[in-house]
Write an enzyme that holds these catalytic residues in place. Sequence first.
Site, PDB file in Angstrom:
ATOM      1  N   ASP A  34     -88.662  44.014  41.306  1.00 40.31           N
ATOM      2  CA  ASP A  34     -89.276  43.344  42.451  1.00 40.31           C
ATOM      3  C   ASP A  34     -88.208  43.167  43.522  1.00 40.31           C
ATOM      4  O   ASP A  34     -87.007  43.170  43.210  1.00 40.31           O
ATOM      5  CB  ASP A  34     -89.813  41.967  42.005  1.00 40.31           C
ATOM      6  N   ASP A  58     -86.709  47.588  46.044  1.00 42.29           N
ATOM      7  CA  ASP A  58     -87.501  47.767  47.252  1.00 42.29           C
ATOM      8  C   ASP A  58     -88.196  49.111  47.093  1.00 42.29           C
ATOM      9  O   ASP A  58     -87.545  50.163  47.137  1.00 42.29           O
ATOM     10  CB  ASP A  58     -86.592  47.751  48.479  1.00 42.29           C
ATOM     11  N   VAL A  59     -89.513  49.109  46.894  1.00 41.76           N
ATOM     12  CA  VAL A  59     -90.213  50.346  46.554  1.00 41.76           C
ATOM     13  C   VAL A  59     -90.208  51.358  47.691  1.00 41.76           C
ATOM     14  O   VAL A  59     -90.536  52.537  47.477  1.00 41.76           O
ATOM     15  CB  VAL A  59     -91.663  50.071  46.102  1.00 41.76           C
ATOM     16  N   ASN A  85     -97.507  48.401  40.982  1.00 41.21           N
ATOM     17  CA  ASN A  85     -98.233  47.182  41.314  1.00 41.21           C
ATOM     18  C   ASN A  85     -97.821  46.580  42.659  1.00 41.21           C
ATOM     19  O   ASN A  85     -98.618  45.910  43.308  1.00 41.21           O
ATOM     20  CB  ASN A  85     -98.020  46.150  40.200  1.00 41.21           C
ATOM     21  N   SER A 137    -107.770  48.831  44.875  1.00 38.90           N
ATOM     22  CA  SER A 137    -108.534  47.688  45.376  1.00 38.90           C
ATOM     23  C   SER A 137    -109.976  48.100  45.596  1.00 38.90           C
ATOM     24  O   SER A 137    -110.266  49.270  45.886  1.00 38.90           O
ATOM     25  CB  SER A 137    -107.931  47.194  46.695  1.00 38.90           C
ATOM     26  N   SER A 139    -111.411  47.426  48.118  1.00 40.29           N
ATOM     27  CA  SER A 139    -111.459  47.803  49.539  1.00 40.29           C
ATOM     28  C   SER A 139    -111.286  49.305  49.730  1.00 40.29           C
ATOM     29  O   SER A 139    -111.429  49.808  50.845  1.00 40.29           O
ATOM     30  CB  SER A 139    -110.391  47.051  50.335  1.00 40.29           C
ATOM     31  N   TYR A 150    -104.845  47.764  55.394  1.00 44.97           N
ATOM     32  CA  TYR A 150    -104.730  47.538  53.949  1.00 44.97           C
ATOM     33  C   TYR A 150    -105.738  48.398  53.203  1.00 44.97           C
ATOM     34  O   TYR A 150    -105.402  49.079  52.232  1.00 44.97           O
ATOM     35  CB  TYR A 150    -104.949  46.058  53.630  1.00 44.97           C
ATOM     36  N   THR A 185    -104.371  35.001  43.836  1.00 45.94           N
ATOM     37  CA  THR A 185    -102.909  35.024  43.843  1.00 45.94           C
ATOM     38  C   THR A 185    -102.443  34.594  45.232  1.00 45.94           C
ATOM     39  O   THR A 185    -103.244  34.414  46.146  1.00 45.94           O
ATOM     40  CB  THR A 185    -102.356  36.426  43.534  1.00 45.94           C
TER      41      THR A 185
END
Length: 259
Positions: A34, A58-59, A85, A137, A139, A150, A185
């Site tokens: 993370d 840092d992805v 994730n 998601s 969405s 997003y 969350t």
Amino acid sequence: MSRQSIFITGAAAGIGQAAARLFAAKGWFVGLYDVDEAGVQTLSRELGEDFTCAGKLDVTDPDAWEHALAEFAARAGRLDVLLNNAGILASGPLESIPLARQHLLIDVNIKGVLNGCYLALPYLQRTPRSRVINLCSASALYGQPSLAVYSATKFAVRGLTEALDLEWSEYGIRVMDVLPLFVATDMVTNMNANSFRKMGAKLTAQDVADTIFKAARYDSKIPKVHWTVGFQTRAFYSLSGAAPDLITRFINSRITGSH
């Protein structure tokens, strides 16, 4: 035979942390990564440092990915599951969100997943019946107003998942995604979207983690690429495949208060 292992991005909180706790409880070796390094180090100590490894990631940074994957492989000896994730969200009318923030959504939510898939492939190829699970998601079923970029990033994740599941089948690697609706969350705190105000967050991080674990253990010969979480998402998913676009658009407009 060494224990099965999972590499989790965004593991310090929310869905990533819930998944880490579940897989650790099931006896897996868990990689905790993370941008919040202190958070994953604390979680590693709690879960047991003999069965976890943790570090900052840092992805959006390919070099950081290479370092983290090498560190993880040295400890775990294998990579059974890559859980992409990590993700961020911005909500509200498109013009109200700074363009730099919109670009960051693309960098984290799309490029972060691409980096992980691309750079983890050699490790996945060395582990029989390995798999990638991407956090997607609901969405991604129909574009959502006030969540436009997003939503677009999650469409991209869905498309990448479908393509790689076919492409990497020759290596014996399965690629899947998990599609929850709103999850309770920190990510949805102060969310500015009518769909959220009307529907709320009925899912928990644990609900999503349970679905991720089922996907990780799925062993049927029949491919299952998309994993929905909760009744509402299953209903939307079924509708998106069966209803004409005009009807799907109408239903979404009623939920979101858009026209």
